[in-house]
Design a protein around this motif. Structure first.
Motif, PDB file in Angstrom:
ATOM      1  N   SER A  70       0.840  -1.205   0.000  1.00 22.07           N
ATOM      2  CA  SER A  70       0.000   0.000   0.000  1.00 22.07           C
ATOM      3  C   SER A  70       0.873   1.251   0.000  1.00 22.07           C
ATOM      4  O   SER A  70       0.585   2.221  -0.705  1.00 22.07           O
ATOM      5  CB  SER A  70      -0.974  -0.013   1.175  1.00 22.07           C
ATOM      6  OG  SER A  70      -0.267  -0.199   2.375  1.00 22.07           O
ATOM      7  N   LEU A 103       2.297   1.941  -3.430  1.00 22.11           N
ATOM      8  CA  LEU A 103       1.262   2.418  -4.351  1.00 22.11           C
ATOM      9  C   LEU A 103       0.945   3.890  -4.080  1.00 22.11           C
ATOM     10  O   LEU A 103       0.840   4.684  -5.017  1.00 22.11           O
ATOM     11  CB  LEU A 103      -0.012   1.584  -4.209  1.00 22.11           C
ATOM     12  CG  LEU A 103       0.045   0.175  -4.818  1.00 22.11           C
ATOM     13  CD1 LEU A 103      -1.250  -0.561  -4.560  1.00 22.11           C
ATOM     14  CD2 LEU A 103       0.322   0.239  -6.324  1.00 22.11           C
ATOM     15  N   PHE A 126       2.141   6.646  -6.633  1.00 24.70           N
ATOM     16  CA  PHE A 126       1.097   7.390  -7.340  1.00 24.70           C
ATOM     17  C   PHE A 126       1.296   8.894  -7.157  1.00 24.70           C
ATOM     18  O   PHE A 126       1.229   9.658  -8.128  1.00 24.70           O
ATOM     19  CB  PHE A 126      -0.287   6.962  -6.835  1.00 24.70           C
ATOM     20  CG  PHE A 126      -1.423   7.637  -7.549  1.00 24.70           C
ATOM     21  CD1 PHE A 126      -1.643   7.408  -8.906  1.00 24.70           C
ATOM     22  CD2 PHE A 126      -2.272   8.507  -6.879  1.00 24.70           C
ATOM     23  CE1 PHE A 126      -2.681   8.036  -9.574  1.00 24.70           C
ATOM     24  CE2 PHE A 126      -3.316   9.131  -7.541  1.00 24.70           C
ATOM     25  CZ  PHE A 126      -3.518   8.897  -8.892  1.00 24.70           C
ATOM     26  N   SER A 181       9.343   2.237  -4.078  1.00 26.12           N
ATOM     27  CA  SER A 181       8.333   3.219  -4.524  1.00 26.12           C
ATOM     28  C   SER A 181       8.616   3.760  -5.915  1.00 26.12           C
ATOM     29  O   SER A 181       7.693   4.027  -6.687  1.00 26.12           O
ATOM     30  CB  SER A 181       8.253   4.420  -3.589  1.00 26.12           C
ATOM     31  OG  SER A 181       8.316   4.028  -2.282  1.00 26.12           O
ATOM     32  N   THR A 226       7.093   1.721  -8.661  1.00 27.26           N
ATOM     33  CA  THR A 226       5.665   1.963  -8.811  1.00 27.26           C
ATOM     34  C   THR A 226       5.441   3.277  -9.548  1.00 27.26           C
ATOM     35  O   THR A 226       4.588   3.365 -10.432  1.00 27.26           O
ATOM     36  CB  THR A 226       4.989   2.006  -7.428  1.00 27.26           C
ATOM     37  OG1 THR A 226       5.538   0.970  -6.627  1.00 27.26           O
ATOM     38  CG2 THR A 226       3.505   1.830  -7.539  1.00 27.26           C
ATOM     39  N   LEU A 247       3.353   3.635 -13.015  1.00 27.34           N
ATOM     40  CA  LEU A 247       2.149   4.472 -13.061  1.00 27.34           C
ATOM     41  C   LEU A 247       2.334   5.682 -13.973  1.00 27.34           C
ATOM     42  O   LEU A 247       1.396   6.107 -14.643  1.00 27.34           O
ATOM     43  CB  LEU A 247       1.759   4.922 -11.649  1.00 27.34           C
ATOM     44  CG  LEU A 247       1.320   3.794 -10.713  1.00 27.34           C
ATOM     45  CD1 LEU A 247       0.921   4.344  -9.354  1.00 27.34           C
ATOM     46  CD2 LEU A 247       0.171   2.991 -11.312  1.00 27.34           C
ATOM     47  N   LEU A 250      -7.380   7.280 -12.112  1.00 31.22           N
ATOM     48  CA  LEU A 250      -6.986   6.110 -11.323  1.00 31.22           C
ATOM     49  C   LEU A 250      -7.665   4.828 -11.805  1.00 31.22           C
ATOM     50  O   LEU A 250      -6.992   3.807 -11.999  1.00 31.22           O
ATOM     51  CB  LEU A 250      -7.268   6.373  -9.835  1.00 31.22           C
ATOM     52  CG  LEU A 250      -6.471   5.515  -8.841  1.00 31.22           C
ATOM     53  CD1 LEU A 250      -4.975   5.598  -9.117  1.00 31.22           C
ATOM     54  CD2 LEU A 250      -6.742   5.964  -7.413  1.00 31.22           C
ATOM     55  N   LEU A 298      -6.034   3.487 -14.770  1.00 34.48           N
ATOM     56  CA  LEU A 298      -4.690   2.947 -14.546  1.00 34.48           C
ATOM     57  C   LEU A 298      -4.716   1.530 -13.972  1.00 34.48           C
ATOM     58  O   LEU A 298      -3.673   0.991 -13.612  1.00 34.48           O
ATOM     59  CB  LEU A 298      -3.913   3.850 -13.585  1.00 34.48           C
ATOM     60  CG  LEU A 298      -3.508   5.229 -14.098  1.00 34.48           C
ATOM     61  CD1 LEU A 298      -2.661   5.920 -13.051  1.00 34.48           C
ATOM     62  CD2 LEU A 298      -2.729   5.107 -15.392  1.00 34.48           C
ATOM     63  N   ARG A 299      -5.890   0.940 -13.867  1.00 34.17           N
ATOM     64  CA  ARG A 299      -5.972  -0.337 -13.173  1.00 34.17           C
ATOM     65  C   ARG A 299      -4.987  -1.399 -13.663  1.00 34.17           C
ATOM     66  O   ARG A 299      -4.342  -2.060 -12.843  1.00 34.17           O
ATOM     67  CB  ARG A 299      -7.398  -0.876 -13.178  1.00 34.17           C
ATOM     68  CG  ARG A 299      -7.682  -1.559 -11.847  1.00 34.17           C
ATOM     69  CD  ARG A 299      -9.082  -2.080 -11.752  1.00 34.17           C
ATOM     70  NE  ARG A 299      -9.300  -3.159 -12.707  1.00 34.17           N
ATOM     71  CZ  ARG A 299     -10.453  -3.815 -12.809  1.00 34.17           C
ATOM     72  NH1 ARG A 299     -11.447  -3.486 -12.040  1.00 34.17           N
ATOM     73  NH2 ARG A 299     -10.602  -4.777 -13.687  1.00 34.17           N
ATOM     74  N   VAL A 326      -1.729  -0.652 -12.119  1.00 31.51           N
ATOM     75  CA  VAL A 326      -1.732  -0.913 -10.674  1.00 31.51           C
ATOM     76  C   VAL A 326      -1.585  -2.406 -10.425  1.00 31.51           C
ATOM     77  O   VAL A 326      -0.811  -2.840  -9.563  1.00 31.51           O
ATOM     78  CB  VAL A 326      -3.019  -0.361 -10.017  1.00 31.51           C
ATOM     79  CG1 VAL A 326      -3.095  -0.764  -8.557  1.00 31.51           C
ATOM     80  CG2 VAL A 326      -3.074   1.146 -10.152  1.00 31.51           C
ATOM     81  N   ALA A 369       1.956  -3.454 -10.965  1.00 27.20           N
ATOM     82  CA  ALA A 369       2.796  -3.029  -9.843  1.00 27.20           C
ATOM     83  C   ALA A 369       2.576  -3.924  -8.626  1.00 27.20           C
ATOM     84  O   ALA A 369       3.528  -4.340  -7.972  1.00 27.20           O
ATOM     85  CB  ALA A 369       2.501  -1.570  -9.497  1.00 27.20           C
ATOM     86  N   VAL A 370       1.317  -4.232  -8.340  1.00 23.43           N
ATOM     87  CA  VAL A 370       1.024  -5.052  -7.165  1.00 23.43           C
ATOM     88  C   VAL A 370       1.640  -6.448  -7.315  1.00 23.43           C
ATOM     89  O   VAL A 370       2.250  -6.974  -6.377  1.00 23.43           O
ATOM     90  CB  VAL A 370      -0.501  -5.151  -6.916  1.00 23.43           C
ATOM     91  CG1 VAL A 370      -0.809  -6.207  -5.865  1.00 23.43           C
ATOM     92  CG2 VAL A 370      -1.047  -3.807  -6.483  1.00 23.43           C
TER      93      VAL A 370
END
Lengths: 290, 294
Positions: free
Chosen positions: A76, A79, A83, A164, A167, A171, A202, A205-206, A209, A212-213
């Motif tokens: 988290s 992200l 972001f 970070s 990510t 993004l 956002l 951008l799924r 995301v 990245a996850v």
């Protein structure tokens, strides 16, 4: 068919590796977890004894709790920070390249390097704590790295520093793909920028995301070098993690049964976490896709 | 923190929002640079200055002694030959591992995307799933297999391990790249009578430079930064730089020489940093391509 023979032969070494290493070794580990093996592997049948021992083992329970804390906060955190950095870099700033380079460079370095660097900075006697005290705040305390309850969070901090930027890079690539007309439309409608980011951009951008996850999550499972370099699992057993538990029991504590049982638990956890992703990505799209 | 900055096209005037944007970016940049700054200044200070001084301050009496010591005489456990031993070990591990895993990935990717071999997709599927499984699940049996065959604790052993665990990403990378090449090209080569290898060497490989660069960046940084495989499979004689660095830092008796530790850390970080700065965007592309595997 005959013309494909060279292709089949070319794939043979990989097929063998898949069979022997990826399937064979995995089954072997699972099998060993049901034996009473200690220093040398045995092939007796020990039932689930190693598993009951495992869950009665403080070190393992702490490891499991730690990887959960680390996983949630690290993913988290990366992200959110990633972001924010991506959005701010996307504001047509000067020196964009420099900022991008600075945010991402930690990712190129090894976890050992990261761990050693942060261990030094967080050293209470000479690092951050001393620095702030020397500035006149004599009661300032930041001793998380030697504090049983807080040490795991210092691993999270070092992890965030390392991950970070990645990510952010993923993004940012996504933000650059957002249609310019969307921004014009939002501007005409007088929608505040931050609303456009949270409500429109956002969701777009799924896929980024998710990428990245997935990347960050594999990093969580692998968490080992960072802990070894930063705290060696200490103070006490405060920063033990499953990967380290397995390594220690297999190669230092000569408890192959317990080590392989812990490895099997890691395997099961990953499969459970992976299942929804495989389902969403490969199974569901065949049906109706929203 | 309200983010009501003016977006987009006309950033000429300096508004509160613009200042906010730069302030945020600059503060973040400082946070990301802090550890590197501390490593550099610490490595250039003598120990007396470290004991008394400010961790952020520039060295008052700058010296490269710690770097020289870290490189050539710091103790990594019992031996005191510095981290240079690990550096050259890492180089010896890196070169064959990178070359072999790129060859393996290219051949696999080519065979998978252009030649319909029975069962190949099942194999590929298992390989990709295997990429997500923690290494700890494979390590012990693999150690046994290597001991039985007599290659355990050797350069060959560690190279094989890097190639084996690099297979999923490398295969995926090349497979996806080749899937983007026009199939007509391959068909034309087939009509001209090209076989498996002749098409690979004459048609496919010459078009592969961009993806080879990405694969090389991914593997060079990945293998250089590896710790767990080096520790487990390389053997005492071939320990890579990361393992030696950890030994220098974590096995010291008595007072730690922080300046030597930091110099050794900088030395261990140098190769991936150079790769990163030189390759720039390619680096990100490599990571993103590897992301599908993770």
């Amino acid at each position: 068919m005959r013309t494909r023979l060279p292709a089949a032969i070319a794939l043979l070494p990989t097929a063998l590796i898949v069979l022997v290493v990826y399937i064979g070794c995995m089954l072997w580990t699972v099998r060993l977890s049901f034996t009473s093996s200690t220093l040398l592997p045995k092939l007796d049948w020990f039932g689930v004894t190693q598993y009951t021992r495992l869950f009665a083992n403080d070190r393992f329970v702490t490891s499991a709790e730690n990887i959960f804390i680390f996983g949630v906060l690290f993913i988290s955190g990366c992200l959110i920070i990633g972001f924010l950095l991506a959005v701010f870099i996307d504001q047509n700033v000067r020196g964009e390249g420099i900022f991008r380079t600075i945010f991402l460079y930690p990712f190129s370095m090894s976890f050992v390097v990261t761990g050693v660097a942060w261990q030094w900075f967080l050293n209470p006697g000479l690092g951050l704590q001393k620095l702030v005290r020397d500035m006149g705040f004599e009661t300032f305390t930041f001793d998380w790295i030697v504090n049983q309850r807080m040490a795991i969070y210092t691993i999270v901090i070092a992890g965030l520093w390392h991950g970070s930027g990645l990510t952010m890079a993923i993004l940012l690539a996504g933000l650059r793909g957002v249609d310019k007309d969307l921004w014009k439309a939002a501007k005409i409608d007088g929608i505040p920028t931050w609303r456009v980011y949270t409500s429109v951009v956002l969701p777009l951008l799924r896929p980024m995301v998710v990428t990245a996850v997935v990347l960050l999550a594999t990093g969580v499972v692998k968490l080992y070098d960072l802990v070894v370099a930063m705290t060696l699992g200490g103070p006490g057993i405060a920063t033990e993690v499953p990967a380290k538990f397995v390594m220690d029991h297999l190669f230092e504590r000569n408890n192959i049964g317990l080590g392989t049982a812990a490895a099997t638990i890691m395997l099961i956890t990953v499969v459970i976490v992976l299942a929804p992703w495989v389902y969403v990505r490969y199974v569901r799209p065949q049906g109706s896709h929203a | 923190m309200s983010a009501a900055e003016p977006q987009g096209r006309r950033p000429r005037r300096l508004t509160i929002g613009r200042i906010g944007v730069y302030a945020f970016l600059a503060t973040s940049a400082l946070f990301f640079l802090l550890p590197l700054w501390i490593m550099i200044v610490t490595s250039l200070k003598p120990m007396e200055e470290i004991r008394l001084g400010n961790i952020l301050a520039l060295p008052a009496a700058m010296t490269f002694d710690a770097w020289i010591k870290a490189w050539s005489s710091a103790c990594t456990g019992l031996e005191c030959n510095g981290i240079s031993v690990g550096f050259w070990n890492s180089v010896r591990i890196l070169i064959p591992s990178v070359i072999l895993s790129i060859i393996a990935g290219a051949v696999n990717g080519y065979a998978l995307s252009f030649w319909r071999v029975k069962g190949a997709n099942v194999m590929f599927g298992i390989l990709l799933l295997g990429a997500f499984i923690p290494y700890q699940v494979f390590l012990y049996p693999l150690v046994r297999i290597f001991s039985m065959t007599g290659v355990y604790n050797s350069l060959l052993c560690i190279v094989l391990v890097h190639v084996i665990f690099g297979l999923p990403t490398m295969t995926l990378l090349f497979r996806n790249y080749y899937a983007g090449l026009p199939l007509e090209l391959f068909k034309a080569a087939r009509i001209d009578g090209g076989g498996f290898w002749s098409i690979f060497f004459r048609v496919i490989l010459p078009m592969s430079t961009p993806i080879i660069v990405v694969a090389a960046i991914l593997q060079v940084t990945g293998i250089w930064n590896d710790f767990i495989f080096g520790l487990t499979f390389a053997g005492r004689q071939n320990l890579p730089m990361t393992v030696q660095l950890n030994n220098i830092v974590n096995s010291t008796q008595g007072e730690r020489a922080y300046n030597v530790d930091m110099a050794a850390t900088m030395l261990a970080a140098l190769v991936p940093l150079v790769v990163y700065f030189v390759s720039g965007r390619w680096f990100v592309r490599g990571i993103a391509a590897g992301a599908v595997k993770g």
